[in-house]
Design a protein around this motif. Structure first.
Motif, PDB file in Angstrom:
ATOM      1  N   GLN A  36     114.032  73.443  -6.329  1.00  0.00           N
ATOM      2  CA  GLN A  36     113.436  72.067  -7.169  1.00  0.00           C
ATOM      3  C   GLN A  36     114.181  71.022  -6.509  1.00  0.00           C
ATOM      4  O   GLN A  36     115.072  71.255  -5.998  1.00  0.00           O
ATOM      5  CB  GLN A  36     114.329  72.470  -8.692  1.00  0.00           C
ATOM      6  N   SER A  37     113.058  70.118  -6.230  1.00  0.00           N
ATOM      7  CA  SER A  37     113.458  68.818  -5.978  1.00  0.00           C
ATOM      8  C   SER A  37     112.596  67.602  -6.667  1.00  0.00           C
ATOM      9  O   SER A  37     111.584  67.997  -7.304  1.00  0.00           O
ATOM     10  CB  SER A  37     112.905  68.843  -4.458  1.00  0.00           C
ATOM     11  N   ILE A  38     113.411  66.707  -7.065  1.00  0.00           N
ATOM     12  CA  ILE A  38     113.038  65.515  -7.857  1.00  0.00           C
ATOM     13  C   ILE A  38     113.156  64.498  -6.943  1.00  0.00           C
ATOM     14  O   ILE A  38     114.144  63.715  -6.678  1.00  0.00           O
ATOM     15  CB  ILE A  38     113.819  65.424  -8.980  1.00  0.00           C
ATOM     16  N   ILE A  39     111.965  64.032  -6.170  1.00  0.00           N
ATOM     17  CA  ILE A  39     112.115  63.025  -5.234  1.00  0.00           C
ATOM     18  C   ILE A  39     111.506  61.731  -5.578  1.00  0.00           C
ATOM     19  O   ILE A  39     110.294  61.635  -5.997  1.00  0.00           O
ATOM     20  CB  ILE A  39     111.291  63.534  -3.943  1.00  0.00           C
ATOM     21  N   ILE A  40     112.227  60.762  -5.596  1.00  0.00           N
ATOM     22  CA  ILE A  40     112.046  59.168  -6.097  1.00  0.00           C
ATOM     23  C   ILE A  40     111.681  58.378  -5.085  1.00  0.00           C
ATOM     24  O   ILE A  40     112.399  58.224  -4.089  1.00  0.00           O
ATOM     25  CB  ILE A  40     112.919  58.661  -7.101  1.00  0.00           C
ATOM     26  N   LEU A  41     110.487  57.842  -4.793  1.00  0.00           N
ATOM     27  CA  LEU A  41     110.127  57.169  -3.643  1.00  0.00           C
ATOM     28  C   LEU A  41     109.595  55.727  -3.974  1.00  0.00           C
ATOM     29  O   LEU A  41     108.935  55.472  -5.054  1.00  0.00           O
ATOM     30  CB  LEU A  41     108.967  57.922  -2.935  1.00  0.00           C
ATOM     31  N   LYS A  42     109.864  54.772  -2.978  1.00  0.00           N
ATOM     32  CA  LYS A  42     109.471  53.892  -3.037  1.00  0.00           C
ATOM     33  C   LYS A  42     108.044  53.542  -2.602  1.00  0.00           C
ATOM     34  O   LYS A  42     107.704  54.130  -1.424  1.00  0.00           O
ATOM     35  CB  LYS A  42     110.370  52.815  -2.396  1.00  0.00           C
ATOM     36  N   ASP A  43     107.262  52.617  -3.124  1.00  0.00           N
ATOM     37  CA  ASP A  43     105.871  52.436  -2.978  1.00  0.00           C
ATOM     38  C   ASP A  43     106.077  51.423  -1.630  1.00  0.00           C
ATOM     39  O   ASP A  43     106.753  50.404  -2.195  1.00  0.00           O
ATOM     40  CB  ASP A  43     104.764  51.874  -3.890  1.00  0.00           C
ATOM     41  N   PRO A  82     108.725  71.033  -6.524  1.00  0.00           N
ATOM     42  CA  PRO A  82     108.933  69.651  -6.405  1.00  0.00           C
ATOM     43  C   PRO A  82     108.092  68.630  -7.562  1.00  0.00           C
ATOM     44  O   PRO A  82     107.179  68.890  -8.093  1.00  0.00           O
ATOM     45  CB  PRO A  82     108.109  69.150  -5.054  1.00  0.00           C
ATOM     46  N   THR A  83     108.860  67.538  -7.737  1.00  0.00           N
ATOM     47  CA  THR A  83     108.316  66.451  -8.566  1.00  0.00           C
ATOM     48  C   THR A  83     108.556  65.229  -7.856  1.00  0.00           C
ATOM     49  O   THR A  83     109.658  64.774  -7.195  1.00  0.00           O
ATOM     50  CB  THR A  83     109.275  66.510  -9.918  1.00  0.00           C
ATOM     51  N   LEU A  84     107.463  64.578  -7.591  1.00  0.00           N
ATOM     52  CA  LEU A  84     107.714  63.096  -6.915  1.00  0.00           C
ATOM     53  C   LEU A  84     107.363  62.244  -7.878  1.00  0.00           C
ATOM     54  O   LEU A  84     106.417  62.002  -8.692  1.00  0.00           O
ATOM     55  CB  LEU A  84     106.238  63.200  -5.973  1.00  0.00           C
ATOM     56  N   ILE A  85     108.103  61.158  -7.723  1.00  0.00           N
ATOM     57  CA  ILE A  85     108.146  59.900  -8.686  1.00  0.00           C
ATOM     58  C   ILE A  85     107.965  58.873  -7.895  1.00  0.00           C
ATOM     59  O   ILE A  85     108.752  58.478  -6.874  1.00  0.00           O
ATOM     60  CB  ILE A  85     109.446  59.980  -9.553  1.00  0.00           C
ATOM     61  N   ILE A  86     107.110  57.899  -8.004  1.00  0.00           N
ATOM     62  CA  ILE A  86     106.866  56.886  -7.039  1.00  0.00           C
ATOM     63  C   ILE A  86     106.795  55.463  -8.047  1.00  0.00           C
ATOM     64  O   ILE A  86     106.418  55.373  -9.237  1.00  0.00           O
ATOM     65  CB  ILE A  86     105.583  56.919  -6.386  1.00  0.00           C
ATOM     66  N   GLY A  87     107.018  54.324  -7.285  1.00  0.00           N
ATOM     67  CA  GLY A  87     107.151  53.064  -8.012  1.00  0.00           C
ATOM     68  C   GLY A  87     107.406  52.043  -6.940  1.00  0.00           C
ATOM     69  O   GLY A  87     108.040  52.150  -5.867  1.00  0.00           O
ATOM     70  N   GLN A  88     106.820  50.808  -7.178  1.00  0.00           N
ATOM     71  CA  GLN A  88     107.226  49.657  -6.292  1.00  0.00           C
ATOM     72  C   GLN A  88     108.608  49.112  -6.752  1.00  0.00           C
ATOM     73  O   GLN A  88     109.320  49.802  -7.678  1.00  0.00           O
ATOM     74  CB  GLN A  88     106.425  48.616  -6.540  1.00  0.00           C
ATOM     75  N   ASN A  89     109.287  48.180  -6.146  1.00  0.00           N
ATOM     76  CA  ASN A  89     110.600  47.718  -6.223  1.00  0.00           C
ATOM     77  C   ASN A  89     110.456  47.273  -7.962  1.00  0.00           C
ATOM     78  O   ASN A  89     109.885  46.615  -8.356  1.00  0.00           O
ATOM     79  CB  ASN A  89     110.822  46.333  -5.331  1.00  0.00           C
ATOM     80  N   ASN A  90     112.065  47.341  -8.210  1.00  0.00           N
ATOM     81  CA  ASN A  90     112.227  46.966  -9.565  1.00  0.00           C
ATOM     82  C   ASN A  90     111.325  47.414 -10.434  1.00  0.00           C
ATOM     83  O   ASN A  90     110.903  46.727 -11.565  1.00  0.00           O
ATOM     84  CB  ASN A  90     112.072  45.481  -9.639  1.00  0.00           C
ATOM     85  N   THR A  91     110.859  48.862 -10.640  1.00  0.00           N
ATOM     86  CA  THR A  91     110.217  49.443 -11.558  1.00  0.00           C
ATOM     87  C   THR A  91     111.105  50.619 -12.411  1.00  0.00           C
ATOM     88  O   THR A  91     110.490  50.918 -13.346  1.00  0.00           O
ATOM     89  CB  THR A  91     108.826  49.949 -11.156  1.00  0.00           C
ATOM     90  N   GLY A  92     112.244  50.778 -11.875  1.00  0.00           N
ATOM     91  CA  GLY A  92     113.090  51.712 -12.821  1.00  0.00           C
ATOM     92  C   GLY A  92     113.413  52.839 -11.801  1.00  0.00           C
ATOM     93  O   GLY A  92     114.015  53.902 -12.488  1.00  0.00           O
TER      94      GLY A  92
END
Lengths: 705, 142
Positions: A649-656, A39-49
């Motif tokens: 393999q997982s690439i998971i994009i998450l909102k803070d 797994p790969t985790l990608i986090i960010g708040q709204n409007n960060t891409g």
């Protein structure tokens, strides 16, 4: 040029190794994300891409990117110059070209490396005029693992190659967009349900075989029945029974049609219901965001007023003391001058004046009592000085001036520290003002993504919620009406099926005595083959459904175990083509909460993908954008944990998560802890937004792990 | 001593371009938004600036209708201006010639206002509100 530096080891699955995003939407310059097995985790708040990264995958593979305003996927041609990053456009000089590209590097199970690049160019003719020299170009480089030989494919050829590796009709499962899950897959919609199963399980192979054997059996049955039997009574009985069976089949078929129609009507009603509830939910969400905006705005105004009052409160200090800042030297010089004059006795003490006055009045010295030299010049002189009131006043003034200078000198020395305190207070208020302004802006951006595209902010504020609520209730009643109708038809179908079964048995027993042995045996054989194929289909289907149900249950249980709300067990009902939850007594749960409903959807999609992978040995990477956005608090963490366990393999994009009142909770601590502590997560990134103005804002990548 | 009723002389140029701009309500500014609530306060500000920078400047064209009298300058500002005049002349004798004393203060204020005017020409936001005034004070420490 990207280096093909993958380790030389046996890799069993398709693995995405890297994505390079250059001047694409929110990404300025070249940005690289490295991935690995797991797994790969990608986090960010709204409007960060975050979603723009998900778009980058979609763009390079399928030439599409999601337009938030229009809420639809659009290709490069429709995006035009908007696909290019704003800052890159701003920095591009007139007459020059700005390059946008996305590349992914991946390898398949045979360790063949694929490097796919989509490029787009934009030429700046002047500040307002852009030219697109040519549409997007696709290049695929395939490199053999053993020989190291490479071959390039361009545009259509490259697209064809990619289609075999990433079938577009399956893309919505491995490129999973959580925020539009309800549109991707309405699990009570029969067509969506069937599509999900057939797309991923390839069950249509068996369905086609079943249709063919059915056709053969039907033809042979007709041949048998068309041939007159020698026994007239037998022939009449055969015809009657056959006719009854045909009628029952027709009745059943009619009921099936009615059932299908009712199901379709129900599906339409469900869509309307979903739309109405989605609309209601959206407006409720909008109302909450608007409330937040209003709150932040009022806080911002209050802080501005506070700032103004703090500034204005200094006005008295300014005109009392602060304007003398820097005069320490002058004041000191004056006081030194005054003291020197005092020492030099150029400024007589007032007491001495009084003393002399008394001596003149008494006409004798107060020390030695010698009589005053009345009439002498010295006496006259002294008398004239004493009577000079102006001198009196002057000395008094000088003394007053020394006191004022002394007093002001102390004050002037404190001005610097007073100013420091003032600026510290102002800085504190400014930080607060900026904070509220940013929060307001974030909420406004969030509102843009949440609110319906055709509704203006003003309309939103005056929206009739009662009307929306009524619409929701009406659509719910409609849906319930069709559900009742389906139950009635189901009962009738069961009755006809039973009758048909009885008559079929009677018919089977009757035809044993037929004189047309050859035709009968051919027909019976065809029937048997048909039955076997149907059984094979049923067994395969049952196994498939059981496996899906089993896997879905594991995932669903994991995702919901910490949630207090009633969750139940996943039931995949192929007959009625529905997925729902049941309690311990197999009774369908009617009102599961929204979080569990979304968990159920994720669990079902994941189970289909996982079972399909096992059946067909095709292991797709799972790339998900905001898969848990609609989930409740307790389900979120377990949903992520489950997803990273399921896929190779997982690439998971998450909102803070953003909680309005407390700036410290603008961070999704549970997910951050998971990233920190789960050793399976080898890569993790945080996305942030940089730049003050809209045309300068761009995504910044911070590698967390 | 300076006669309390004596008019304070100011340059016509500064009356028109500096006093009116910083002390009067233009374009509907509220009273509290005016940088200098009264003209004498600007006069004192100018004088301090003039003494600090040692830049007296003769009044070229005296404004025909001086807007305030010496007695309007409140204490301790009157005394502080006299202190600065004595310090500049390095003598108490100036107290004996009130006209000389008043003139000394007037020309220093005029010189200071010249500097202020130049600063406003360079930065249109200078002296436009209380905050900019505080910023001007802060600048003296840096």
């Amino acid at each position: 040029m990207l280096k093909l530096d993958i380790e030389h080891k046996k890799i069993d699955d398709m693995i995405i190794r890297r994505i390079e995003v250059e001047n694409f939407l929110s990404y300025f310059g070249k940005n690289i994300f490295e991935f690995d097995f797991g797994p790969t985790l990608i986090i960010g708040q709204n409007n960060t891409g975050k979603s723009k990264l998900f778009d980058a995958f979609n763009w390079v593979l399928f030439d599409r990117s999601f337009k938030t305003e229009g809420e639809k996927w659009e290709c490069t041609k429709d995006w035009g110059k908007d696909i290019v990053n704003n800052l890159a456009k701003k920095e591009c000089k007139i007459g020059e070209t700005v390059e946008t590209s996305v590349s992914i590097l991946f390898n398949d199970e045979d360790d063949i490396k694929y490097y796919l690049t989509r490029e787009f160019q934009l030429k700046k003719n002047n500040e307002k005029n852009w030219e697109i020299p040519r549409n997007s170009e696709l290049t695929l480089t395939i490199t053999e693992s053993i020989t190291g030989n490479s071959k390039n494919y361009y545009d259509k050829e490259a697209e064809e190659q990619i289609k075999t590796l990433f079938p577009e009709n399956l893309s919505k499962y491995f490129l999973f967009q959580g925020e539009s899950i309800s549109q991707i897959m309405s699990l009570t919609s029969r067509s969506a349900f069937t599509k999900a199963l057939t797309d991923l399980s390839r069950i249509e192979v068996f369905e086609n075989a079943k249709k063919y054997t059915e056709k053969v059996a039907k033809t042979l049955k007709k041949e048998f029945e068309d041939k007159e039997d020698s026994d007239m009574a037998f022939q009449a009985r055969k015809r009657d029974l056959s006719k009854t069976i045909q009628d029952l089949i027709k009745d059943l078929s009619d009921q099936n049609d009615l059932f299908d129609n009712a199901c379709n009507e129900r599906d339409i009603a469900k869509i309307v219901f979903d739309e109405k509830s989605e609309e209601l939910k959206k407006y409720e969400e909008c109302a909450l965001i608007l409330k937040d905006i209003e709150y932040f705005d009022s806080q911002w105004k209050q802080k501005n007023e506070l700032r103004q009052s703090v500034v204005e409160a200094q006005k008295k200090d300014i005109f009392d003391r602060w304007m003398y800042a820097g005069t320490e030297g002058i004041l000191k010089s004056f006081l030194d001058f005054y003291k020197k004059n005092k020492i030099d006795k150029k400024i007589p003490e007032p007491i001495r004046q009084e003393f002399l006055k008394e001596m003149l009045e008494e006409k004798k010295c107060k020390v030695c009592f010698t009589p005053a030299p009345i009439g002498s010049d010295e006496y006259k002189n002294i008398q004239s000085h004493i009577s000079d009131k102006s001198l009196d006043k002057e000395i008094e003034l000088i003394n007053q001036l020394s006191l004022v200078a002394d007093n002001m000198q102390d004050k002037v020395e404190n001005i610097s520290s007073e100013l420091q305190k003032y600026y510290a207070r102002i800085d504190e208020i400014d930080t607060s003002i900026k904070g509220f302004m940013n929060k307001k802006k974030l909420k406004e951006e969030e509102l843009k993504t949440v609110k319906p595209a055709d509704v203006s902010d003003d309309e939103l504020k005056t929206k009739d919620f009662a009307h929306l609520q009524r619409g929701y209730e009406e659509s719910k009643n409609d849906l319930d009406k069709f559900k009742l109708l389906i139950d009635r038809i189901t009962g009738k179908r069961e009755y006809i099926k039973q009758q048909l079964e009885d008559k079929q048995k009677e018919y089977d027993s009757l035809i044993e005595d037929s004189s047309n042995i050859v035709e009968r045996d051919k027909f019976i054989l065809a029937e048997k083959i048909n039955k076997n194929v149907s059984q094979f289909h049923a067994v395969f289907l049952a196994k498939l459904i059981t496996d899906i149900e089993k896997e879905a249950n594991i995932y669903f249980h994991k995702m919901t175990e910490k949630n207090a709300a009633l969750s139940g067990k996943v039931k995949v009902d192929y007959e009625n083509q529905e997925v729902y939850t049941i309690d311990e007594t197999d009774i369908r749960l009617q009102n599961i909460n929204q979080a569990n409903k979304v968990s159920l959807q994720i669990a079902f999609v994941a189970a289909i993908l996982s079972v399909s992978n096992k059946f067909w040995n095709t292991y797709f990477p799972f790339i998900a954008d905001a898969p848990i956005s609609a989930l409740g608090g307790n389900n979120k963490l377990t949903a992520v944990e489950t997803m990273i366990e399921i896929f190779n393999q997982s690439i998971i994009i998450l909102k803070d998560d953003a909680v309005t009142d407390d700036p410290d909770t603008l961070r999704n601590d549970l997910i951050r802890n998971l990233i920190q502590n789960d050793n399976n997560i080898r890569n993790s990134f945080e996305l942030k937004m940089e730049g003050d103005t809209l045309d300068e804002q761009h995504t910044k990548i911070v590698k967390l792990k | 001593m300076i006669e309390p009723t004596a008019f304070i002389n100011i340059d016509t140029f500064h009356y028109e371009n500096t006093y009116k701009r910083l002390c009067q309500s233009e374009t509907g500014k509220l009273k509290k938004e005016i940088t200098f609530p009264t003209m004498w306060e600007l006069f004192v500000w100018g004088a301090i600036f003039g003494y600090l920078n040692k830049c007296p400047k003769e009044i070229e064209k005296r404004y025909h209708n001086p807007p305030f009298r010496w007695q309007w300058v409140k204490d301790p500002h009157q005394k502080l201006l006299i202190i600065m005049a004595i310090e500049t002349n390095n003598s108490f004798d100036i107290l004996k010639t009130p006209e000389e004393l008043k003139k000394n203060i007037e020309i220093h204020s005029n010189g200071g206002l010249d500097l202020i005017h130049k600063e406003m020409a360079l930065d249109p936001l200078a002296y436009q509100n209380t905050e900019s005034l505080i910023y001007e004070i802060q600048k003296r420490f840096t």
